[in-house]
Design a protein around this motif. Structure first.
Motif, PDB file in Angstrom:
ATOM      1  N   ARG A  70       0.857  -1.299   0.107  1.00 24.73           N
ATOM      2  CA  ARG A  70       0.001  -0.020  -0.080  1.00 24.73           C
ATOM      3  C   ARG A  70       0.790   1.167  -0.172  1.00 24.73           C
ATOM      4  O   ARG A  70       1.846   1.241   0.610  1.00 24.73           O
ATOM      5  CB  ARG A  70      -0.953  -0.113   1.363  1.00 24.73           C
ATOM      6  N   ILE A  72       0.349   5.325   0.997  1.00 24.67           N
ATOM      7  CA  ILE A  72      -0.727   6.243   1.380  1.00 24.67           C
ATOM      8  C   ILE A  72       0.057   7.659   1.906  1.00 24.67           C
ATOM      9  O   ILE A  72       1.040   7.608   2.639  1.00 24.67           O
ATOM     10  CB  ILE A  72      -1.569   5.795   2.782  1.00 24.67           C
ATOM     11  N   ASN A  78      -3.625   7.387  -2.534  1.00 24.43           N
ATOM     12  CA  ASN A  78      -4.058   6.086  -1.916  1.00 24.43           C
ATOM     13  C   ASN A  78      -4.054   4.883  -3.021  1.00 24.43           C
ATOM     14  O   ASN A  78      -5.190   4.769  -3.482  1.00 24.43           O
ATOM     15  CB  ASN A  78      -5.273   6.277  -1.047  1.00 24.43           C
ATOM     16  N   GLY A 113      -7.422   3.148  -4.180  1.00 25.94           N
ATOM     17  CA  GLY A 113      -8.128   3.141  -2.901  1.00 25.94           C
ATOM     18  C   GLY A 113      -7.656   2.118  -1.655  1.00 25.94           C
ATOM     19  O   GLY A 113      -6.579   1.492  -1.959  1.00 25.94           O
ATOM     20  N   ASN A 114      -8.554   1.707  -0.762  1.00 21.23           N
ATOM     21  CA  ASN A 114      -8.207   0.604   0.171  1.00 21.23           C
ATOM     22  C   ASN A 114      -8.347  -0.761  -0.408  1.00 21.23           C
ATOM     23  O   ASN A 114      -9.259  -0.903  -1.294  1.00 21.23           O
ATOM     24  CB  ASN A 114      -9.223   0.831   1.244  1.00 21.23           C
ATOM     25  N   LEU A 115      -7.707  -1.521   0.120  1.00 20.20           N
ATOM     26  CA  LEU A 115      -7.473  -2.807  -0.426  1.00 20.20           C
ATOM     27  C   LEU A 115      -8.747  -3.451  -0.720  1.00 20.20           C
ATOM     28  O   LEU A 115      -9.255  -4.252  -1.406  1.00 20.20           O
ATOM     29  CB  LEU A 115      -6.512  -3.647   0.615  1.00 20.20           C
ATOM     30  N   LYS A 116      -9.712  -3.460   0.523  1.00 18.21           N
ATOM     31  CA  LYS A 116     -10.864  -4.345   0.499  1.00 18.21           C
ATOM     32  C   LYS A 116     -11.887  -3.577  -0.443  1.00 18.21           C
ATOM     33  O   LYS A 116     -12.915  -4.330  -1.049  1.00 18.21           O
ATOM     34  CB  LYS A 116     -11.554  -4.111   2.008  1.00 18.21           C
ATOM     35  N   HIS A 117     -11.575  -2.342  -0.703  1.00 19.55           N
ATOM     36  CA  HIS A 117     -12.822  -1.822  -1.767  1.00 19.55           C
ATOM     37  C   HIS A 117     -12.151  -1.078  -2.868  1.00 19.55           C
ATOM     38  O   HIS A 117     -12.366  -0.005  -3.226  1.00 19.55           O
ATOM     39  CB  HIS A 117     -13.791  -0.773  -1.142  1.00 19.55           C
ATOM     40  N   ALA A 118     -11.175  -1.795  -3.314  1.00 22.87           N
ATOM     41  CA  ALA A 118      -9.902  -1.241  -4.341  1.00 22.87           C
ATOM     42  C   ALA A 118     -10.530  -1.080  -5.655  1.00 22.87           C
ATOM     43  O   ALA A 118     -11.626  -1.906  -6.103  1.00 22.87           O
ATOM     44  CB  ALA A 118      -8.909  -1.997  -4.291  1.00 22.87           C
TER      45      ALA A 118
END
Length: 327
Positions: A70, A72, A78, A113-118
């Motif tokens: 990641r 950030i 991000n 974006g974030n890994l879970k909602h990439a």
């Protein structure tokens, strides 16, 4: 080479773990030096602790792993990547003493974006590498050279590389080691990037199952776009570390402390800089005489400065897990 998003360094020499008392041990130490930039620290733990195979004349290691990174930053970036090492291997044959050969094949899925909602909208990158090395073991250590050819699909990059490496045993516990490397990244139709680096260092064998190292790396290259100004990129890194083995389980704690700078080659104007520190833990565990699992976790803290002298912070967490088979 885009150093704005700094990938995990594949750099480690476990100096002192195989200090040469015979020509074979010198060659083992040389193997660690020439693996610089070709394996993660966790995989080098695997390589250095893999048992010698007596049967057959072809020996080596095959493996696969997954990597999550990641990036950030306070300026709004991000993003990250999922990297699958589809297959990698290194080989040597008893009829070709001093030679080793290897390959690497991986796929990167780049996301925002974030890994879970990439959102996987940054593309997919395919990485292919092949290399060959020749080392010459001596009673005092070893020297050698290597060549590598790498390619990446996302920017149509082709990279030929040459390297020299070696180590010298000052005492039975202390050694000096290092390498020098030169390569050119050809980004088809857009730019080329001639690039060199050197990394000398010291290794100390604290005990038969424990050692430490301190390496210094300097890198410099000039990015040459097909149109527009050239840019000079430099990076200086101090790399301490310590490793310990409990038999089937081995681990290391290591750090990197560095500075990256990018300047306009024509005007000398500052374009970008990064001051950072990075800490990591690597480990591997022997399931049996042939199979080993390994893992690595690291965290990189960065302070950025852009061409308007604006400063902001960022960080890069990284996780690797994989398995290797030795024969």
């Amino acid at each position: 080479m885009n150093k704005t998003v700094v990938a995990m360094s594949l750099a480690l020499i476990f100096s002192g773990q195989a200090l040469a008392e015979t020509e074979q041990e010198a060659e083992n130490q040389s193997t660690l030096v020439r693996l610089e930039n070709e394996a993660s620290k966790a995989e080098l733990l695997t390589a250095t602790n893999a048992p010698a195979k007596e049967e057959g004349r072809l020996h080596g290691t095959l493996g696969t792993n997954i990597e999550v990174e990641r990036v950030i930053r306070d300026d709004g970036v991000n993003e990250g990547k999922l990297k699958y090492t589809l297959a990698q291997g290194s080989f040597r044959h008893d009829d070709l003493p001093g030679w080793d050969f290897g390959f690497y094949s991986a796929r990167e899925e780049l996301f925002n974006g974030n890994l879970k909602h990439a959102d996987y909208d940054r593309g997919v990158n395919s990485i292919q590498e092949i290399w060959a090395n020749r080392s010459y073991g001596q009673a005092w250590g070893s020297v050698g050279w290597g060549v590598k050819l790498a390619g990446e699909s996302i920017d149509k990059r082709t990279t030929p590389e040459v390297k020299v490496f070696g180590n010298y045993n000052i005492t039975d516990r202390l050694d000096i080691h290092g390498y020098a490397m030169y390569h050119v990244e050809y980004n088809r139709g857009s730019s080329e990037f001639p690039y060199w680096e050197i990394e000398p260092g010291f290794g100390y064998k604290i005990a038969d199952n424990m050692g430490a190292w301190l390496n210094f790396r300097y890198q410099e290259g000039t990015l040459k776009p097909k149109s527009g100004d050239n840019f000079v990129e430099t990076e200086t890194i101090i790399k301490p570390g310590i490793w310990y083995s409990w038999g089937d389980l081995s681990a290391s704690l290591w750090g990197e402390f560095g500075k990256f700078e990018k300047e306009n080659d024509q005007t000398g104007a500052h374009e970008w800089s990064e001051d950072y520190w990075k800490l990591g833990i690597s480990a591997n565990y022997a399931l049996n005489s042939s199979w080993r699992v390994f893992g690595e976790v690291s965290y990189k803290d960065i302070k950025f400065e852009d061409n308007s002298n604006s400063e902001f912070d960022g960080y890069i967490p990284l996780f690797i897990a994989g398995i290797n088979y030795s024969f």
